[in-house]
Scaffold this active site. Structure first.
Site, PDB file in Angstrom:
ATOM      1  CB  SER A 131      73.368 -10.581  31.992  1.00  0.00           C
ATOM      2  OG  SER A 131      73.288 -11.351  33.175  1.00  0.00           O
ATOM      3  CE1 TYR A 159      69.629 -13.122  29.501  1.00  0.00           C
ATOM      4  CE2 TYR A 159      70.838 -13.832  31.450  1.00  0.00           C
ATOM      5  CZ  TYR A 159      70.176 -12.843  30.739  1.00  0.00           C
ATOM      6  OH  TYR A 159      70.072 -11.591  31.269  1.00  0.00           O
TER       7      TYR A 159
HETATM    8  N1  LIG Z   1      66.722  -7.399  36.033  1.00  0.00           N
HETATM    9  C1  LIG Z   1      67.917  -7.944  36.211  1.00  0.00           C
HETATM   10  O1  LIG Z   1      68.338  -8.208  37.342  1.00  0.00           O
HETATM   11  C2  LIG Z   1      68.800  -8.242  35.035  1.00  0.00           C
HETATM   12  C3  LIG Z   1      69.986  -8.934  35.271  1.00  0.00           C
HETATM   13  C4  LIG Z   1      70.832  -9.192  34.213  1.00  0.00           C
HETATM   14  C5  LIG Z   1      70.526  -8.754  32.945  1.00  0.00           C
HETATM   15  N2  LIG Z   1      69.354  -8.104  32.734  1.00  0.00           N
HETATM   16  C6  LIG Z   1      69.070  -7.676  31.351  1.00  0.00           C
HETATM   17  O2  LIG Z   1      68.388  -6.447  31.372  1.00  0.00           O
HETATM   18  C7  LIG Z   1      67.505  -6.353  30.247  1.00  0.00           C
HETATM   19  C8  LIG Z   1      66.116  -5.985  30.706  1.00  0.00           C
HETATM   20  O3  LIG Z   1      65.699  -6.886  31.701  1.00  0.00           O
HETATM   21  P1  LIG Z   1      64.505  -6.517  32.709  1.00  0.00           P
HETATM   22  O4  LIG Z   1      64.793  -7.252  33.960  1.00  0.00           O
HETATM   23  O5  LIG Z   1      64.305  -5.048  32.744  1.00  0.00           O
HETATM   24  O6  LIG Z   1      63.262  -7.239  31.976  1.00  0.00           O
HETATM   25  P2  LIG Z   1      61.689  -7.007  32.111  1.00  0.00           P
HETATM   26  O7  LIG Z   1      61.343  -6.352  33.391  1.00  0.00           O
HETATM   27  O8  LIG Z   1      61.089  -8.353  31.847  1.00  0.00           O
HETATM   28  O9  LIG Z   1      61.343  -6.022  30.892  1.00  0.00           O
HETATM   29  C9  LIG Z   1      61.561  -6.473  29.602  1.00  0.00           C
HETATM   30  C10 LIG Z   1      61.128  -5.446  28.582  1.00  0.00           C
HETATM   31  O10 LIG Z   1      61.390  -5.988  27.278  1.00  0.00           O
HETATM   32  C11 LIG Z   1      60.155  -6.212  26.557  1.00  0.00           C
HETATM   33  N3  LIG Z   1      60.313  -7.482  25.857  1.00  0.00           N
HETATM   34  C12 LIG Z   1      60.526  -8.704  26.388  1.00  0.00           C
HETATM   35  N4  LIG Z   1      60.624  -9.622  25.421  1.00  0.00           N
HETATM   36  C13 LIG Z   1      60.452  -8.968  24.244  1.00  0.00           C
HETATM   37  C14 LIG Z   1      60.426  -9.366  22.879  1.00  0.00           C
HETATM   38  N5  LIG Z   1      60.572 -10.638  22.533  1.00  0.00           N
HETATM   39  N6  LIG Z   1      60.242  -8.439  21.933  1.00  0.00           N
HETATM   40  C15 LIG Z   1      60.075  -7.139  22.258  1.00  0.00           C
HETATM   41  N7  LIG Z   1      60.090  -6.694  23.529  1.00  0.00           N
HETATM   42  C16 LIG Z   1      60.266  -7.600  24.514  1.00  0.00           C
HETATM   43  C17 LIG Z   1      59.086  -6.228  27.661  1.00  0.00           C
HETATM   44  O11 LIG Z   1      57.797  -5.863  27.161  1.00  0.00           O
HETATM   45  P3  LIG Z   1      56.831  -6.998  26.537  1.00  0.00           P
HETATM   46  O12 LIG Z   1      56.885  -8.161  27.481  1.00  0.00           O
HETATM   47  O13 LIG Z   1      55.503  -6.346  26.438  1.00  0.00           O
HETATM   48  O14 LIG Z   1      57.419  -7.327  25.201  1.00  0.00           O
HETATM   49  C18 LIG Z   1      59.638  -5.158  28.606  1.00  0.00           C
HETATM   50  O15 LIG Z   1      59.410  -3.880  28.070  1.00  0.00           O
HETATM   51  C19 LIG Z   1      67.627  -7.702  29.517  1.00  0.00           C
HETATM   52  O16 LIG Z   1      68.583  -7.600  28.498  1.00  0.00           O
HETATM   53  C20 LIG Z   1      68.145  -8.629  30.599  1.00  0.00           C
HETATM   54  O17 LIG Z   1      68.852  -9.740  30.059  1.00  0.00           O
HETATM   55  C21 LIG Z   1      68.483  -7.839  33.743  1.00  0.00           C
END
Ligand SMILES: NC(=O)c1ccc[n+]([C@@H]2O[C@H](COP(=O)([O-])OP(=O)(O)OC[C@H]3O[C@@H](n4cnc5c(N)ncnc54)[C@H](OP(=O)(O)O)[C@@H]3O)[C@@H](O)[C@H]2O)c1
Length: 268
Positions: free
Chosen positions: A144, A157
């Site tokens: 991130s 985080y």
């Molecule tokens: N979106 C952004 O702007 C952003 C920015 C910086 C970093 N990131 C990073 O990008 C990655 C993905 O983020 P995202 O925004 O795509 O998140 P998201 O939309 O919330 O999707 C998260 C995914 O992970 C699964 N998940 C969550 N907690 C879990 C757990 N404890 N065990 C197993 N599966 C789990 C969720 O399914 P379930 O809930 O069904 O488990 C879903 O498939 C993360 O590493 C996050 O830190 C994202």
């Protein structure tokens, strides 16, 4: 031009692969002809996403419903794919929560470190070693932009993401001569369910990136660079912040994050 992911082999494994950035990578792998193994907690969404990939791309998709914050997660994932060779690994799953660090529950701290640091590290070591033995593979760790600078109210985080970034960037060099492409991506402001749930107010300031844009931007760096800040708007912002005196940068970030999380500063 980005590489076709099928150049790496036949199987991809994506943690947190049912939605958001994880699903974006899973879809790109499937579109390139790779079979995909997905891990996430909610079985219904996981199964729907898997079926979507099968229907649209005709690839084999397997699923594991698992809470990755559990200490046994690594063993279960390794067992889940032990009969195939993983050619593309996307360590995407993470656990995040805002708030004042000293008010965090110890159980939340443990979950965050388990998934963001311990699981990501063990997965990188295990599947990275197998890729090295084969002399080919892609290891993509999702970090991130918050890992680039101190981030008050998101302290743990951002610290875990700093660990993911530093670890992955070092492995990039070690693996270069073994045919394994290692990349850490540092997204920000990507329109996913997880991000949107945080605080929609910030969206206007920097603009939102789609999951597809995030994945495409990442893949431009795969096999070339150790890291990719996926969002051009926030990339410029973070570069300016890093050029500031540290204390000033932390005050700026803290003020911004406090405002962002005003509604959510509950003890977690
Ligand atoms: N979106 C952004 O702007 C952003 C920015 C910086 C970093 N990131 C990073 O990008 C990655 C993905 O983020 P995202 O925004 O795509 O998140 P998201 O939309 O919330 O999707 C998260 C995914 O992970 C699964 N998940 C969550 N907690 C879990 C757990 N404890 N065990 C197993 N599966 C789990 C969720 O399914 P379930 O809930 O069904 O488990 C879903 O498939 C993360 O590493 C996050 O830190 C994202």
């Amino acid at each position: 031009m980005t590489k076709k992911l099928s150049e790496y082999g036949q199987w991809a494994l994506v943690t947190g692969g049912s939605q958001g950035i994880g699903y974006g990578f899973a879809e790109r792998c499937a579109a390139d002809g790779l079979n995909v193994a997905l891990v996430a907690r909610r079985e219904e969404i996981l199964n729907e996403s898997a079926q979507q990939l099968r229907d649209q791309y005709g690839v084999e998709v397997r699923t594991l419903a698992l809470d990755c914050t559990k200490p046994e997660a690594f063993d279960q994932i390794a067992e889940f794919v032990s009969d195939v060779h993983i050619d593309v690994l996307v360590n995407n799953v993470a656990f995040s929560f805002p708030g004042e660090f000293v008010e965090f529950k110890m159980s939340s701290i443990e979950k965050c470190i388990n998934v963001n640091v311990v699981l990501t590290t063990k997965m990188s070591r295990h599947f990275g070693q197998l890729m090295k033995q084969k002399g080919k593979g892609a290891l993509i760790n999702v970090s991130s932009l918050t890992g680039e600078v101190a981030m008050p109210y998101f302290a743990l985080y951002s610290a875990t993401k700093a660990c993911v970034s530093t670890l992955t960037q070092s492995i990039w060099f070690e693996m270069k001569d073994h045919g394994v492409d290692v990349l850490v991506i540092k997204p920000d402001q990507t329109a996913t369910e997880g991000f949107m749930a945080m605080n929609p107010d910030v969206l206007e300031e920097f603009g939102l990136q789609t999951v597809e844009e995030c994945v495409e931007e990442s893949l431009k760096s795969l096999g070339k660079e150790p890291a990719c800040m996926t969002q051009p708007m926030t990339r410029d912002h973070i570069n300016k912040t890093r050029a500031m005196p540290l204390g000033e940068a932390i005050v700026q970030n803290g003020t911004y994050m406090k405002k962002m999380f005003t509604q959510q500063l509950e003890t977690v």
